[in-house]
Design a protein around this motif. Structure first.
Motif, PDB file in Angstrom:
ATOM      1  N   GLU A 117       0.857  -1.186   0.000  1.00  0.00           N
ATOM      2  CA  GLU A 117       0.000   0.000   0.000  1.00  0.00           C
ATOM      3  C   GLU A 117       0.897   1.241   0.000  1.00  0.00           C
ATOM      4  N   ILE A 118       0.374   2.333  -0.509  1.00  0.00           N
ATOM      5  CA  ILE A 118       1.083   3.600  -0.382  1.00  0.00           C
ATOM      6  C   ILE A 118       1.182   3.892   1.114  1.00  0.00           C
ATOM      7  N   GLY A 119       2.373   4.199   1.564  1.00  0.00           N
ATOM      8  CA  GLY A 119       2.626   4.391   2.989  1.00  0.00           C
ATOM      9  C   GLY A 119       3.277   3.165   3.616  1.00  0.00           C
ATOM     10  N   GLY A 120       3.374   2.086   2.852  1.00  0.00           N
ATOM     11  CA  GLY A 120       3.921   0.842   3.381  1.00  0.00           C
ATOM     12  C   GLY A 120       5.361   0.602   2.975  1.00  0.00           C
ATOM     13  N   THR A 121       5.900  -0.478   3.521  1.00  0.00           N
ATOM     14  CA  THR A 121       7.262  -0.915   3.247  1.00  0.00           C
ATOM     15  C   THR A 121       7.223  -2.348   2.757  1.00  0.00           C
ATOM     16  N   THR A 122       8.062  -2.666   1.776  1.00  0.00           N
ATOM     17  CA  THR A 122       8.110  -4.034   1.263  1.00  0.00           C
ATOM     18  C   THR A 122       8.502  -4.989   2.387  1.00  0.00           C
ATOM     19  N   PRO A 123       8.020  -6.231   2.325  1.00  0.00           N
ATOM     20  CA  PRO A 123       8.315  -7.195   3.397  1.00  0.00           C
ATOM     21  C   PRO A 123       9.809  -7.394   3.658  1.00  0.00           C
ATOM     22  N   ASP A 124      10.639  -7.214   2.629  1.00  0.00           N
ATOM     23  CA  ASP A 124      12.084  -7.373   2.818  1.00  0.00           C
ATOM     24  C   ASP A 124      12.743  -6.117   3.396  1.00  0.00           C
ATOM     25  N   GLY A 125      11.928  -5.064   3.641  1.00  0.00           N
ATOM     26  CA  GLY A 125      12.455  -3.830   4.221  1.00  0.00           C
ATOM     27  C   GLY A 125      13.245  -2.977   3.249  1.00  0.00           C
ATOM     28  N   LEU A 126      13.172  -3.296   1.965  1.00  0.00           N
ATOM     29  CA  LEU A 126      13.982  -2.581   0.985  1.00  0.00           C
ATOM     30  C   LEU A 126      13.414  -1.210   0.619  1.00  0.00           C
ATOM     31  N   ILE A 127      12.098  -1.143   0.375  1.00  0.00           N
ATOM     32  CA  ILE A 127      11.514   0.092  -0.161  1.00  0.00           C
ATOM     33  C   ILE A 127      10.283   0.502   0.638  1.00  0.00           C
ATOM     34  N   THR A 128      10.239   1.773   1.001  1.00  0.00           N
ATOM     35  CA  THR A 128       9.055   2.392   1.582  1.00  0.00           C
ATOM     36  C   THR A 128       8.510   3.363   0.543  1.00  0.00           C
ATOM     37  N   LEU A 129       7.207   3.310   0.316  1.00  0.00           N
ATOM     38  CA  LEU A 129       6.549   4.171  -0.663  1.00  0.00           C
ATOM     39  C   LEU A 129       5.633   5.146   0.062  1.00  0.00           C
ATOM     40  N   GLN A 130       5.845   6.437  -0.184  1.00  0.00           N
ATOM     41  CA  GLN A 130       5.042   7.465   0.470  1.00  0.00           C
ATOM     42  C   GLN A 130       4.585   8.508  -0.539  1.00  0.00           C
ATOM     43  N   GLU A 131       3.463   9.132  -0.217  1.00  0.00           N
ATOM     44  CA  GLU A 131       3.042  10.323  -0.952  1.00  0.00           C
ATOM     45  C   GLU A 131       3.686  11.511  -0.261  1.00  0.00           C
ATOM     46  N   CYS A 132       3.901  12.587  -1.008  1.00  0.00           N
ATOM     47  CA  CYS A 132       4.411  13.802  -0.392  1.00  0.00           C
ATOM     48  C   CYS A 132       3.756  15.006  -1.043  1.00  0.00           C
ATOM     49  N   GLU A 133       3.951  16.115  -0.406  1.00  0.00           N
ATOM     50  CA  GLU A 133       3.444  17.371  -0.933  1.00  0.00           C
ATOM     51  C   GLU A 133       4.439  17.927  -1.942  1.00  0.00           C
ATOM     52  N   CYS A 134       4.192  19.094  -2.394  1.00  0.00           N
ATOM     53  CA  CYS A 134       4.920  19.721  -3.501  1.00  0.00           C
ATOM     54  C   CYS A 134       6.435  19.627  -3.357  1.00  0.00           C
ATOM     55  N   LEU A 135       7.069  19.171  -4.423  1.00  0.00           N
ATOM     56  CA  LEU A 135       8.522  19.114  -4.491  1.00  0.00           C
ATOM     57  C   LEU A 135       9.082  20.276  -5.313  1.00  0.00           C
ATOM     58  N   GLY A 136       8.209  21.159  -5.757  1.00  0.00           N
ATOM     59  CA  GLY A 136       8.653  22.352  -6.469  1.00  0.00           C
ATOM     60  C   GLY A 136       9.102  22.105  -7.899  1.00  0.00           C
ATOM     61  N   ALA A 137       8.609  21.041  -8.506  1.00  0.00           N
ATOM     62  CA  ALA A 137       8.994  20.731  -9.886  1.00  0.00           C
ATOM     63  C   ALA A 137       7.754  20.344 -10.687  1.00  0.00           C
ATOM     64  N   CYS A 138       6.705  21.111 -10.544  1.00  0.00           N
ATOM     65  CA  CYS A 138       5.419  20.784 -11.170  1.00  0.00           C
ATOM     66  C   CYS A 138       5.531  20.587 -12.681  1.00  0.00           C
ATOM     67  N   ALA A 139       6.388  21.351 -13.325  1.00  0.00           N
ATOM     68  CA  ALA A 139       6.527  21.243 -14.787  1.00  0.00           C
ATOM     69  C   ALA A 139       7.147  19.916 -15.208  1.00  0.00           C
ATOM     70  N   ASP A 140       7.790  19.229 -14.270  1.00  0.00           N
ATOM     71  CA  ASP A 140       8.453  17.957 -14.564  1.00  0.00           C
ATOM     72  C   ASP A 140       7.626  16.750 -14.111  1.00  0.00           C
ATOM     73  N   ALA A 141       6.384  16.972 -13.736  1.00  0.00           N
ATOM     74  CA  ALA A 141       5.546  15.914 -13.168  1.00  0.00           C
ATOM     75  C   ALA A 141       5.313  14.777 -14.160  1.00  0.00           C
ATOM     76  N   PRO A 142       5.104  13.593 -13.585  1.00  0.00           N
ATOM     77  CA  PRO A 142       5.165  13.278 -12.155  1.00  0.00           C
ATOM     78  C   PRO A 142       6.612  13.229 -11.653  1.00  0.00           C
ATOM     79  N   VAL A 143       6.784  13.746 -10.439  1.00  0.00           N
ATOM     80  CA  VAL A 143       8.102  13.804  -9.823  1.00  0.00           C
ATOM     81  C   VAL A 143       8.119  13.032  -8.519  1.00  0.00           C
ATOM     82  N   MET A 144       9.319  12.632  -8.134  1.00  0.00           N
ATOM     83  CA  MET A 144       9.485  11.916  -6.871  1.00  0.00           C
ATOM     84  C   MET A 144      10.871  12.179  -6.321  1.00  0.00           C
ATOM     85  N   LEU A 145      11.027  11.824  -5.069  1.00  0.00           N
ATOM     86  CA  LEU A 145      12.288  12.012  -4.374  1.00  0.00           C
ATOM     87  C   LEU A 145      12.710  10.662  -3.807  1.00  0.00           C
ATOM     88  N   VAL A 146      13.951  10.280  -4.047  1.00  0.00           N
ATOM     89  CA  VAL A 146      14.484   9.024  -3.530  1.00  0.00           C
ATOM     90  C   VAL A 146      15.394   9.355  -2.346  1.00  0.00           C
TER      91      VAL A 146
END
Length: 176
Positions: A117-146
């Motif tokens: 689920e969004i907000g969860g972590t993979t069972p192996d603890g490798l990846i957590t997936l979260q939603e976030c608010e504005c990253l200040g790059a709207c023109a490049d959407a969709p954007v994310m931060l690792v």
């Protein structure tokens, strides 16, 4: 369990951590040492992966400020993890401009691919997936931060899949 039994005790920081705190505090006039709160929280997170209630209380005591004021900082900024997260934290912007350009769809694609689920972590603890608010790059959407550091733009499903493959490969090689 009584409220008294659940009372949080302040974290006792290692001497090396206290030295790092002191370097940050030294950047401000003595009467404004509380200005180092964000830097101190970042140090705790770098060392422990997240900021616990005990760490917040320890930082508050170190800086001579109310614990609630430190808690307000931790909960206001999404860069502070308030619980353990995976080795790789993916924050997908789902604020309205990004959402209109596929941000929510990108988050949902990642959730499906990861089997979480969004907000969860993979069972192996490798990846957590979260939603976030504005990253200040709207023109490049969709954007994310690792891991709160690497901005990724124009994240189509193919680019998302490639990112996941890259992270999994890095994990196998022991890279952070």
């Amino acid at each position: 369990m009584s409220a008294q039994a659940k009372q949080v005790q302040p974290m006792q920081f290692a001497p090396a951590t206290l030295e790092r705190f002191a370097r940050e505090v030294a950047k401000y006039p003595p009467e404004q040492k509380q200005s180092a709160v964000m830097a101190c929280l970042a140090i705790v997170q770098q060392e422990q992966g997240w900021v616990s209630a005990e760490a917040e209380l320890g930082v508050a005591q170190y800086l001579g400020m109310p614990a609630v004021a430190v808690r307000e900082v931790t909960t206001f900024y999404n860069m502070y993890n308030q619980q353990p997260v995976g080795r790789f934290k993916l924050n997908v912007c789902t604020n309205l401009p990004c959402q209109l350009r596929g941000g929510q769809a990108a988050a949902e694609h990642l959730a499906r691919r990861l089997g979480i689920e969004i907000g969860g972590t993979t069972p192996d603890g490798l990846i957590t997936l979260q939603e976030c608010e504005c990253l200040g790059a709207c023109a490049d959407a969709p954007v994310m931060l690792v891991n709160d550091r690497q901005m990724c733009s124009f994240m189509s499903n193919d680019r998302l899949d490639a990112l996941l493959a890259e992270l999994e490969s890095a994990a196998k090689q022991g890279v952070k």
